[in-house]
Design an enzyme around this catalytic site. Sequence first.
Site, short mmCIF file in Angstrom:
data_model
loop_
_atom_site.label_atom_id
_atom_site.label_comp_id
_atom_site.label_asym_id
_atom_site.label_seq_id
_atom_site.Cartn_x
_atom_site.Cartn_y
_atom_site.Cartn_z
N LYS A 1 -4.85 24.56 21.01
CA LYS A 1 -5.34 23.22 21.35
C LYS A 1 -6.70 23.29 22.03
O LYS A 1 -7.65 22.60 21.63
CB LYS A 1 -4.34 22.52 22.28
CG LYS A 1 -4.84 21.20 22.86
CD LYS A 1 -5.11 20.16 21.78
CE LYS A 1 -5.81 18.94 22.36
NZ LYS A 1 -6.09 17.92 21.34
N CYS B 1 -12.21 15.08 25.63
CA CYS B 1 -11.64 16.31 25.06
C CYS B 1 -12.64 17.46 25.12
O CYS B 1 -12.46 18.44 25.81
CB CYS B 1 -11.23 16.07 23.60
SG CYS B 1 -10.24 14.62 23.38
#
Length: 476
Positions: free
Chosen positions: A232, A290
């Site tokens: 991730k 992010c």
Amino acid sequence: MSEKLIKILKEKGPIKKIGVIGMGYVGIPAAALFADAPCFDHVLGFQRASSSSGYKIDMLNKGESPLKGEEPGLEDLLQKVVKAGKFTCTSDFSRISELDAVTLAIQTPFEDPKSLLPDFTALIEGIRNVGKHLRKGMLVVLESTITPGTTVGMAREILEEESGLVAGEDFALAHAPERVMVGRLLQNIREHDRIVGGIDDVCTQRAVELYTPVLTKGKVIPMTATAAEVTKTAENTFRDLQIAAANQLALYCEAMGINVYDVRAGIASLKGEGITRAILYPGAGVGGHCLTKDTYHLERGVTLGVEPLDYPENAESIYVLARRVNDFMPKHMFNLTVKALERIGKTPKGIKIAMLGWAFLNDSDDARNPPSEPYRDMALEAGCEINVHDPHVVHYPGIDIHANIDEVLTGADVVVILTGHKQYFGLTPEQIKQKMGSKQPVIIDGRNVVDPDKFINAGFVYKGIGRGDKNSHSLK
Ligand code: SAJ
């Protein structure tokens, strides 16, 4: 492989009752999709009854979505599962003890935007709540983006400390990172492949059982918990790296007097078996929640590693360097502004700047960590007067954002494009010049929005990121 846990799970049978902690952009669609799966009996959505977000409990129990913006299908799905009695939102965390599986979808924001240190306070509180009500045979899954090593480390320790149970023997523990993007939450969960990583194979398999029923196009990709955490954080780190590579190429092209978009098209033309050239787009910077933080999660994960890192001596991580290149781009935009003003014998002090675009993403109202903010800070510091336009962002703490572009353009000496909103592609030099009223207007294009020649021929001083072929044009 823990025979004890295998036996416990066998006696417990398939997952039927699920809990989702954190009724936000990740938790709400996840809970609705679990509730909609025929193989599961009931889903509890857990939301603290806090003054800031306790209102969500009543809304969700009426099948209403508390999320801002369009989320196709979400409200209908919530109505459906609430009517079917398959979903309930509650602030009673003791009900965790009723469950077979519980997922934690809790934000891991920065302590403050500058520090880039993740604030795990809310996540730790959530993990503690689960630990307090943990029962044998339960599956616990962390969905938040976390530093590699957190699941087998901090999370496992807290759960075992609070419950007196042993992960991998009495209960299953895994990480299944979310990959959702605002505006397509349900579609992303259903269609993206789902990385699922347990602290051992038994835990991984139990987590596979939880996620398989909600996937339509996507498939489950099993691996270890730490590999899932690295996947991730690395997928966003690599995107940030690719953007930085494009930004650095743009800076090189400016220095060499060529057009980066010619080079980009040229490189992309190299196709064929086993050839990939992912040339992304240079721009005024990288914002959002992010890419601005996940590199640092990955870097921090290496420090928690099991072996000392073997890497070129005194060399900086290329991933951290990529972050520095991307964070330099708003500064480069300001440097282009100063250089353009110098061409007409001006300095920034007292100059009126029209900033077009505040959001970090084109055609979005998402203004988390926008590159426009450091640009504005630098311009104010240099004595400029700033007006900001954005067609989508309505509020931002401490800043007036105008929806009327004419208001922002009127009387401006410089127009700077920070976000590539669709609306800006239609702007003509005549329209802008007339509003600005300046004899020698300046335009700085950070997102390759305008045709340089049109603006240069209309008397603008032009500078564009990567446009080394135009940035020293003759003045009209
Ligand atoms: N940007 C560039 N050049 C590019 C692409 C993006 O400068 O070629 C800038 C954008 O202007 C923006 C920032 O980078 O300021 C981030 O853009 P993004 O498209 O990566 O959007 P994010 O931050 O919402 O990234 C999310 C991530 N998804 C998840 O974390 C689940 C990322 O992994 C996805 O790749 C990305 O969406 C996506 O592809 O939409």
